[in-house]
Design a protein around this motif. Structure first.
Motif, short mmCIF file in Angstrom:
data_model
loop_
_atom_site.label_atom_id
_atom_site.label_comp_id
_atom_site.label_asym_id
_atom_site.label_seq_id
_atom_site.Cartn_x
_atom_site.Cartn_y
_atom_site.Cartn_z
N PHE A 195 0.97 -1.20 -0.12
CA PHE A 195 -0.01 -0.05 -0.10
C PHE A 195 0.72 1.27 0.19
O PHE A 195 0.34 1.82 -0.58
N ILE A 196 1.43 0.81 0.95
CA ILE A 196 2.71 2.22 0.83
C ILE A 196 3.10 2.73 -0.42
O ILE A 196 3.79 4.20 -0.95
N GLU A 201 2.52 1.62 -3.62
CA GLU A 201 1.71 2.32 -4.32
C GLU A 201 1.17 3.07 -4.64
O GLU A 201 0.09 3.77 -5.10
N SER A 202 1.47 3.39 -3.65
CA SER A 202 0.25 5.12 -3.08
C SER A 202 1.32 6.31 -3.72
O SER A 202 2.45 5.78 -4.02
N GLU A 203 -0.14 7.20 -4.45
CA GLU A 203 1.02 8.40 -5.08
C GLU A 203 1.67 9.16 -4.20
O GLU A 203 1.72 10.32 -4.78
N ALA A 204 1.77 9.22 -2.97
CA ALA A 204 2.99 9.92 -2.21
C ALA A 204 4.28 10.02 -2.77
O ALA A 204 4.67 9.51 -3.17
N LYS A 216 6.73 8.01 1.99
CA LYS A 216 6.72 6.52 2.03
C LYS A 216 7.37 5.90 2.77
O LYS A 216 7.58 5.07 3.37
#
Length: 279
Positions: A82-83, A85-88, A93
């Motif tokens: 999840f971390i 693949e996030s857009e952050a 991250k």
């Protein structure tokens, strides 16, 4: 569930005793119930901050309360995925990975959990005497040889398989997957029969936490060696693992609670509060 059903369940939970509510974290955030006696996490929270806030829903009346959590390596792989693949941004991250690593340190520590929690938030504390590690100090054992076998099995199978398959190799199980990849011919096949599957899973969890193994979320949870694994494999660094004895069936840890003459008064106040809330 309909809005009306959710509202009805929430009202029952707030007003009645002995009600167990299975819900999401979002539900717990809006609950103001002082006498919650038990909070259970059925997966790993995202951070120590989240865990601290969620368990803090219990025992607000000062009486004894329990917090319990179940987790596995699959939770770690999911959260890391999840971390990533996030857009952050990358900085965010890295911070999220750091928070997750801190939480993993908390769940596998052999020390007082309250001390570790408060230290994380910059506070000092004496051992609490109430957490599982204080009440039943875990046994520590020299896991250097087990660690070397586990890491060798990861290496020999190519850093491309999850924990279940690697344990099958260590235990010498002739599964279809072992036959497909011809892992029965490896030198590590069957070298770990002195431990059962449950103990091997504990070994792998703690090797991940200690930084010797990483979980590749892009490869279906495959275990991969890190640089920290090299000195362990060479026998240059000793490894210690914790082994907690299972709690006896039916046992419940006691807490300070409200006792003596005040207990009866407290029960009367609880009954009055329920009646007032129902009006």
């Amino acid at each position: 569930r309909s809005t009306a059903t959710r509202q009805r369940h929430q009202e029952r939970f707030l007003r009645e005793d002995g009600v167990i509510m299975v819900a999401t974290i979002a539900f717990g955030m809006g609950i103001d119930k002082p006498d919650v006696r038990f909070v259970a996490h059925l997966d790993l929270p995202h951070s120590i901050e989240g865990y601290y806030q969620e368990t803090g829903r219990a025992g607000r009346d000062g009486a004894a309360a329990d917090a319990w959590m179940a987790w596995g390596l699959g939770d770690v792989a999911t959260q890391r995925r999840f971390i990533e693949e996030s857009e952050a941004k990358e900085a965010h991250k890295r911070m999220a990975h750091g928070k997750l690593d801190a939480l993993l340190g908390l769940v596998e520590t052999a020390a007082c959990r309250r001390q570790l929690l408060l230290r994380y938030f910059g506070e000092a504390s004496e051992p609490c005497g109430n957490c599982d590690n204080c009440l039943e100090p875990p046994t520590l054992w020299d896991g250097t040889e087990a660690a070397r076998k586990a890491l060798s099995a990861v290496y020999r199978t190519g850093n491309r398989f999850g924990v279940g398959h690697v344990i099958d190799v260590l235990l010498g199980k002739a599964t279809d997957k072992v036959a497909q990849w011809e892992h029965g011919r490896l030198s590590v096949f069957g070298i770990g029969r002195e431990l059962d599957e449950k103990r091997w899973r504990a070994v792998f969890r703690q090797l991940v936490i200690q930084g010797c193994l990483d979980i590749d979320h892009t490869a279906y949870g495959a275990l991969k060696l890190t640089e920290a694994a090299r000195p362990v494999l060479r026998g240059e660094v000793p490894v210690t693992f914790r082994e907690t004895a299972p709690r006896k069936k039916g046992e419940r840890r006691a807490g300070p609670g409200i006792q003596g003459p005040d207990a009866a008064l407290f029960d009367h106040l609880r009954a009055w509060r329920r009646e007032a809330a129902a009006d």
